[in-house]
Design a protein around this motif. Structure first.
Motif, PDB file in Angstrom:
ATOM      1  N   ARG A 126       0.827  -1.210   0.000  1.00 32.01           N
ATOM      2  CA  ARG A 126       0.000   0.000   0.000  1.00 32.01           C
ATOM      3  C   ARG A 126       0.863   1.264   0.000  1.00 32.01           C
ATOM      4  O   ARG A 126       0.639   2.169  -0.794  1.00 32.01           O
ATOM      5  CB  ARG A 126      -0.916   0.023   1.216  1.00 32.01           C
ATOM      6  CG  ARG A 126      -1.847   1.242   1.236  1.00 32.01           C
ATOM      7  CD  ARG A 126      -2.614   1.380   2.528  1.00 32.01           C
ATOM      8  NE  ARG A 126      -1.708   1.849   3.576  1.00 32.01           N
ATOM      9  CZ  ARG A 126      -1.921   1.684   4.872  1.00 32.01           C
ATOM     10  NH1 ARG A 126      -2.987   1.049   5.293  1.00 32.01           N
ATOM     11  NH2 ARG A 126      -1.061   2.138   5.756  1.00 32.01           N
ATOM     12  N   ILE A 128       3.753   4.009  -0.442  1.00 30.26           N
ATOM     13  CA  ILE A 128       4.878   4.442  -1.259  1.00 30.26           C
ATOM     14  C   ILE A 128       5.294   5.836  -0.814  1.00 30.26           C
ATOM     15  O   ILE A 128       4.485   6.589  -0.252  1.00 30.26           O
ATOM     16  CB  ILE A 128       4.574   4.447  -2.772  1.00 30.26           C
ATOM     17  CG1 ILE A 128       3.392   5.342  -3.111  1.00 30.26           C
ATOM     18  CG2 ILE A 128       4.392   3.048  -3.302  1.00 30.26           C
ATOM     19  CD1 ILE A 128       3.159   5.525  -4.605  1.00 30.26           C
ATOM     20  N   TYR A 148      -0.975   1.874  -5.345  1.00 26.62           N
ATOM     21  CA  TYR A 148      -0.350   2.253  -4.073  1.00 26.62           C
ATOM     22  C   TYR A 148      -0.895   3.615  -3.648  1.00 26.62           C
ATOM     23  O   TYR A 148      -1.452   4.353  -4.452  1.00 26.62           O
ATOM     24  CB  TYR A 148       1.169   2.366  -4.229  1.00 26.62           C
ATOM     25  CG  TYR A 148       1.851   1.079  -4.623  1.00 26.62           C
ATOM     26  CD1 TYR A 148       2.279   0.183  -3.653  1.00 26.62           C
ATOM     27  CD2 TYR A 148       2.088   0.757  -5.963  1.00 26.62           C
ATOM     28  CE1 TYR A 148       2.918  -0.993  -4.000  1.00 26.62           C
ATOM     29  CE2 TYR A 148       2.727  -0.412  -6.318  1.00 26.62           C
ATOM     30  CZ  TYR A 148       3.140  -1.294  -5.336  1.00 26.62           C
ATOM     31  OH  TYR A 148       3.762  -2.455  -5.691  1.00 26.62           O
ATOM     32  N   VAL A 164       8.926   2.279  -3.017  1.00 21.86           N
ATOM     33  CA  VAL A 164       7.866   1.350  -2.624  1.00 21.86           C
ATOM     34  C   VAL A 164       8.260   0.712  -1.292  1.00 21.86           C
ATOM     35  O   VAL A 164       9.390   0.263  -1.119  1.00 21.86           O
ATOM     36  CB  VAL A 164       7.675   0.244  -3.694  1.00 21.86           C
ATOM     37  CG1 VAL A 164       6.615  -0.753  -3.256  1.00 21.86           C
ATOM     38  CG2 VAL A 164       7.313   0.858  -5.033  1.00 21.86           C
TER      39      VAL A 164
END
Length: 186
Positions: A126, A128, A148, A164
């Motif tokens: 989820r 970033i 994301y 990420v």
């Protein structure tokens, strides 16, 4: 006298035979050398051709790698991806980004609390980090087939760079560096 004439005759015949054998052997060696030179020439030509193919493949691989580094992608594939995204999604192309990875260890982010700059708890799949002057916290970005949420930022994350989040340092290292088209939710 008959014996000496016979001996001289026999010696003459032996000398002639040795000469003939020497000439024959010399000719056979010459033919063998010529054959070996021809085979060597063919081997050299084949080795040269293999080397040329290898050099061509290396140059092609370097060009592909260079294009990946520069963020250039296959135009046909890009058009196809764009068309499919236009038809089926609510995302628009934000550009090609350098996408790296991080985790909550002190080596990656200087702290190990797992709390993001937006105040949320970092979650793999989820979270970033992005340049918040480009994308505000909460912005949904699509990278590949995954969506994301921008929940973090970092001093090295500016411009067309995205980080990420992963749960482990080894997973972040395994991601490495990729150049990806990034889509922002409309």
């Amino acid at each position: 006298m008959k014996k000496s004439v016979l001996l001289i005759g026999a010696e003459f015949i032996i000398v002639c035979l040795v000469t003939v054998i020497s000439l024959y052997t010399s000719k056979v060696n010459e033919v063998q050398m010529s054959t070996m030179e021809t085979q060597d020439s063919k081997v050299v030509k084949t080795a040269h051709q293999v080397e040329q193919v290898q050099l061509a493949n290396t140059a092609k691989d370097k060009k592909v790698d260079k294009n990946k580094k520069n963020g250039k992608l296959d135009k046909k594939k890009t058009k196809k991806e764009k068309n499919s995204l236009k038809k089926t999604s609510k995302y628009k192309l934000a550009g090609t980004f350098k996408v790296t990875a991080y985790c909550n260890c002190s080596a990656c982010c200087g702290k190990s609390t797992g709390i993001t700059a937006s105040g949320t708890h970092a979650t793999a799949g989820r979270t970033i980090a992005a340049d918040t002057s480009k994308f505000s916290f909460g912005t949904k970005l699509k990278i590949g087939d995954h969506v994301y949420t921008v929940e973090d930022r970092g001093s090295a994350i500016n411009g067309n760079k995205i980080d990420v989040y992963f749960d482990s340092h080894s997973a972040a290292l395994q991601w490495g560096v990729k150049y990806c088209e990034v889509y922002v939710q409309r």
